[in-house]
Design an enzyme around this catalytic site. Sequence first.
Site, PDB file in Angstrom:
ATOM      1  N   ASP A 120       0.872  -1.171   0.000  1.00  0.00           N
ATOM      2  CA  ASP A 120       0.000   0.000   0.000  1.00  0.00           C
ATOM      3  C   ASP A 120       0.916   1.230   0.000  1.00  0.00           C
ATOM      4  O   ASP A 120       2.139   1.106   0.175  1.00  0.00           O
ATOM      5  CB  ASP A 120      -0.887  -0.042   1.249  1.00  0.00           C
ATOM      6  CG  ASP A 120      -1.862   1.126   1.301  1.00  0.00           C
ATOM      7  OD1 ASP A 120      -2.260   1.637   0.235  1.00  0.00           O
ATOM      8  OD2 ASP A 120      -2.225   1.541   2.425  1.00  0.00           O
ATOM      9  N   ASP A 122      -0.134   5.089   1.265  1.00  0.00           N
ATOM     10  CA  ASP A 122      -0.367   5.947   2.425  1.00  0.00           C
ATOM     11  C   ASP A 122      -0.390   5.133   3.712  1.00  0.00           C
ATOM     12  O   ASP A 122      -1.125   4.151   3.830  1.00  0.00           O
ATOM     13  CB  ASP A 122      -1.690   6.702   2.264  1.00  0.00           C
ATOM     14  CG  ASP A 122      -1.641   7.697   1.125  1.00  0.00           C
ATOM     15  OD1 ASP A 122      -1.154   8.811   1.333  1.00  0.00           O
ATOM     16  OD2 ASP A 122      -2.076   7.338   0.021  1.00  0.00           O
ATOM     17  N   ASP A 323      -1.900  -0.826   5.707  1.00  0.00           N
ATOM     18  CA  ASP A 323      -2.322  -0.309   7.012  1.00  0.00           C
ATOM     19  C   ASP A 323      -3.808  -0.039   7.130  1.00  0.00           C
ATOM     20  O   ASP A 323      -4.305   0.241   8.226  1.00  0.00           O
ATOM     21  CB  ASP A 323      -1.588   1.008   7.290  1.00  0.00           C
ATOM     22  CG  ASP A 323      -2.151   2.163   6.470  1.00  0.00           C
ATOM     23  OD1 ASP A 323      -2.147   2.062   5.219  1.00  0.00           O
ATOM     24  OD2 ASP A 323      -2.614   3.142   7.060  1.00  0.00           O
TER      25      ASP A 323
END
Length: 383
Positions: A120, A122, A323
């Site tokens: 991922d 961000d 996250d």
Amino acid sequence: MDLSSVNASPVLADPVPINQTILGFHSSVFSLSSGTSFPLLIPKKKPGKLDDVRSNGWLDAMQSSSPPRKKMLKDVGVELACDDSDLVYYSWMLKYPSALKLFNRIINRANKKKIVIFLDYDGTLSPIVDDPNRAFMSIDMRAAVKGVAKYFPTAIISGRSRDKVYELVGLTELFYAGSHGMDIMFSAEDTMSINHTDYIRSTDKQGKDVNLFQPAKDFIPMIDEVYRTLVEVTKDIPGAFIENHKFCTSVHYRNVDDKSWPLIAQCVHDVLKDYPRLRLTHGRKVLEVRPVIDWDKGKAVEFLLESLGLSNSDDVLPIYIGDDRTDEDAFKVLREGNRGYGILVSSVPKESKAFLSLRDTFEVKDFLKSLVTWKEMSDADNY
């Protein structure tokens, strides 16, 4: 899920399992013709009753993206009287051990297998910041990602638009999947086992031939329309920020006073009532408006593995690091059949389908650098 259905709810939970066809994906994913058109509906009314977003659970989901500490403790079954946050986190890590501490176990499993890395952006490669346009990777992180991509097939699967995440990362060695995997690009020469009719042939910014896979391409006019509408109806809410990711739209409320969360949720709710082919999902202080198709980051992982000829679970070890809630679909894919490792990046305890954890972007960098070091030493020993 049938894209042609006009009775679909604009708010959906996890996709219901369906029969699979080519590459394990339902044919309905590709069922819209290029000539499909959508009504351009711009609501010109004030937000409806706030009871709408309370009754459908939107507010609960928004609040859970940043839960109070006591709720986090309760969710993971830790004694509420404990005031030591580190102790709470380490207790949680009994269920989600550190990927750094278990690194040797990971590489032992990777013996004679091909590692594939999915990342991922961000909150994983860059810290979460108030302004999404300033979510930059550190120089060290970029070097770590570049090093990993030198030795292992590496893809970034982000909720951002593919062009934006490519601009932020700036590495040509990677595969990029934007809009939660609804916009995938990689070199034409890398495609091995996919029917080429599923692709759009194009060129990248360096003029190289690339293949684009865009299962929601017919939704672009609708997403553009919803983006403009959401900008209009939220313009008077301080801190609200709307992003157009081409195949989905994000409504950020990180900088919105929490007293205004019901208002911004109601604005989105009122807009989506006129778009039954769109659905809402929740991320970290963001509302995501997406097409109603059976596609997510987990499907993107499967698609990339298949397209690169790396879907044989006996010879391949996929590792996905993320996250956010949207990464849970990818964690679920790797958990099923124990195919690989899902690694959750989190500094607070929360439930996940991941196997392992890393505390923050610094630990992500260290994990990636450890992979590079291990690979270089392994190659030197085998030389």
